[in-house]
Design a protein around this motif. Sequence first.
Motif, PDB file in Angstrom:
ATOM      1  N   ILE A   1      -5.466  -2.930  -3.335  1.00  0.00           N
ATOM      2  CA  ILE A   1      -6.138  -1.626  -2.906  1.00  0.00           C
ATOM      3  C   ILE A   1      -5.756  -0.555  -3.908  1.00  0.00           C
ATOM      4  O   ILE A   1      -6.239   0.763  -3.418  1.00  0.00           O
ATOM      5  CB  ILE A   1      -4.318  -1.638  -2.075  1.00  0.00           C
TER       6      ILE A   1
ATOM      7  N   GLY B   1      -1.197   5.134  -0.202  1.00  0.00           N
ATOM      8  CA  GLY B   1       0.440   4.551  -0.844  1.00  0.00           C
ATOM      9  C   GLY B   1       0.947   5.258  -1.662  1.00  0.00           C
ATOM     10  O   GLY B   1       1.868   5.335  -2.541  1.00  0.00           O
TER      11      GLY B   1
ATOM     12  N   TRP C   1      -7.800   5.204   3.561  1.00  0.00           N
ATOM     13  CA  TRP C   1      -6.269   5.734   3.973  1.00  0.00           C
ATOM     14  C   TRP C   1      -5.461   5.364   3.173  1.00  0.00           C
ATOM     15  O   TRP C   1      -3.873   5.624   2.967  1.00  0.00           O
ATOM     16  CB  TRP C   1      -6.596   5.682   5.532  1.00  0.00           C
ATOM     17  N   GLN C   2      -5.296   3.789   2.725  1.00  0.00           N
ATOM     18  CA  GLN C   2      -4.487   2.829   1.993  1.00  0.00           C
ATOM     19  C   GLN C   2      -4.121   3.683   0.983  1.00  0.00           C
ATOM     20  O   GLN C   2      -3.198   3.664   0.307  1.00  0.00           O
ATOM     21  CB  GLN C   2      -4.965   1.654   1.923  1.00  0.00           C
TER      22      GLN C   2
ATOM     23  N   GLY D   1      -9.049  -1.870  -0.633  1.00  0.00           N
ATOM     24  CA  GLY D   1      -8.352  -0.432  -0.520  1.00  0.00           C
ATOM     25  C   GLY D   1      -9.459   0.453   0.692  1.00  0.00           C
ATOM     26  O   GLY D   1     -10.016  -0.030  -0.213  1.00  0.00           O
ATOM     27  N   GLN D   2      -9.094   0.681   1.272  1.00  0.00           N
ATOM     28  CA  GLN D   2      -9.014   1.437   2.258  1.00  0.00           C
ATOM     29  C   GLN D   2      -8.934   2.740   1.522  1.00  0.00           C
ATOM     30  O   GLN D   2      -8.273   2.659   0.891  1.00  0.00           O
ATOM     31  CB  GLN D   2      -9.534   1.177   3.026  1.00  0.00           C
TER      32      GLN D   2
ATOM     33  N   LEU E   1       0.790  -2.840  -4.306  1.00  0.00           N
ATOM     34  CA  LEU E   1      -0.438  -2.246  -3.850  1.00  0.00           C
ATOM     35  C   LEU E   1      -1.478  -3.029  -4.902  1.00  0.00           C
ATOM     36  O   LEU E   1      -2.802  -2.988  -4.351  1.00  0.00           O
ATOM     37  CB  LEU E   1      -0.675  -0.708  -4.143  1.00  0.00           C
TER      38      LEU E   1
ATOM     39  N   ASP F   1      -2.468  -6.891   7.656  1.00  0.00           N
ATOM     40  CA  ASP F   1      -3.853  -7.362   7.622  1.00  0.00           C
ATOM     41  C   ASP F   1      -3.936  -8.481   8.894  1.00  0.00           C
ATOM     42  O   ASP F   1      -3.407  -8.748   9.147  1.00  0.00           O
ATOM     43  CB  ASP F   1      -3.413  -8.417   7.011  1.00  0.00           C
TER      44      ASP F   1
ATOM     45  N   ILE G   1       0.734  -0.384   5.540  1.00  0.00           N
ATOM     46  CA  ILE G   1      -0.313  -0.586   3.886  1.00  0.00           C
ATOM     47  C   ILE G   1      -1.180  -1.533   4.540  1.00  0.00           C
ATOM     48  O   ILE G   1      -2.116  -1.971   4.142  1.00  0.00           O
ATOM     49  CB  ILE G   1      -0.159   0.014   3.108  1.00  0.00           C
TER      50      ILE G   1
END
Length: 394
Positions: free
Chosen positions: A360, A141, A136-137, A133-134, A355, A193, A190
Amino acid sequence: MTITETFLLALALVMGLPWLVWRVLRTDNWAPLVVVQIVAGVLLGPGVLGVALPQVHDFLFPPGVIAALNGIAWWAVMIFVWLAGIELDLHQAWVARRETWTTAGLALVTPLVLGALAAALILTQPGWIGAKGQHWQALLGMGMACAVTALPILVLLMDRLTILRQPLGQRVLRYASLDDIAIWGVLALILLDWARVERQAGFLLLFPFVAWGLRAVMRRIGGRDRLYLGMLSLALLGFAADWAGLHFMVGAFLAGAILDKQWFDEAQMDMLRDHMLLTVMPVFFLSTGLRTQWDMGGFEVIGGALLLLAAAVVGKLAGVALAGRILGWPKGEAGVIGWLLQTKALIMIIFANILLDRQIITGTSFTALLLMAIGSTMLTMPMARRGLAKLVQR
């Protein structure tokens, strides 16, 4: 014991324990059966039973049993999300578009912003963002998790409050339905890909043609055939969405959203939902509980859950109150609607599960979100009932 025998023993525990607690303690006024089932799943998971009685936990839930339970859980929750998609009534939302869009927008954006701010504070600490996960994600989320309303459970709770088919109940359904569309749209963003962007673009380009074809066939058939075709399209669209990298739950929601509610018998669909909650959804709640983790320690997890809960409750109530002021609602009505839209169990749990599946967020983040969902949903019935009583008095 064989895997089959262990599976059936675990299933008996999953089906019997929550029902017994719900019946004996009479929790329906503050914790409906669905909430008790979720809590039971958490208690039977590795974070509680696994710590207190590890040998019992390992005996009841070996890998083979967990795999069997997960298979049932996936299909059960796909049908439930499909039913939520069918509940969408975009025609009514368009007829009352000013009220619907204003309320739905503020009821979504306000808790989303407050939830994202709470998440930003939580994410300053390590251990909350998943391996793939980044920032921002995870931020978006967790913020969206605070804004979610669980449409299927909302329908169940409003039916218990005897307002589901009344004008107020139908208005709340419209608000929650539009927010449902936004939730799945944000989830698709989110999960975007870039390694599968061609597949995702192909899915989105082909979907309108598939939807048109499916609707054309649905108009020409009737009765049970529509339900059979609905199940087939549910499986195929779930597969296509997951193959494209958007997750099978996005496909499940779209499979229901493209169908008209009027094509199905309302009483039968309500009965299907109730039977799903009775027969197979407890397995999903258990599988969710089996994923709870307390790696960072109970204090940090509970602290994060309380912060997210405050953001979710305050944000939802403030957003709906602002909508009520703009639209000139009677005194007290915004409070009732705000508390009804607090219902988060199920859809938020599905959202958080996805998630977690995509790494994430971590198991710690998932546990905090799960606790937030339980707390928010437990507040819904008593607070909404109190608000409704005051409205009647006025």
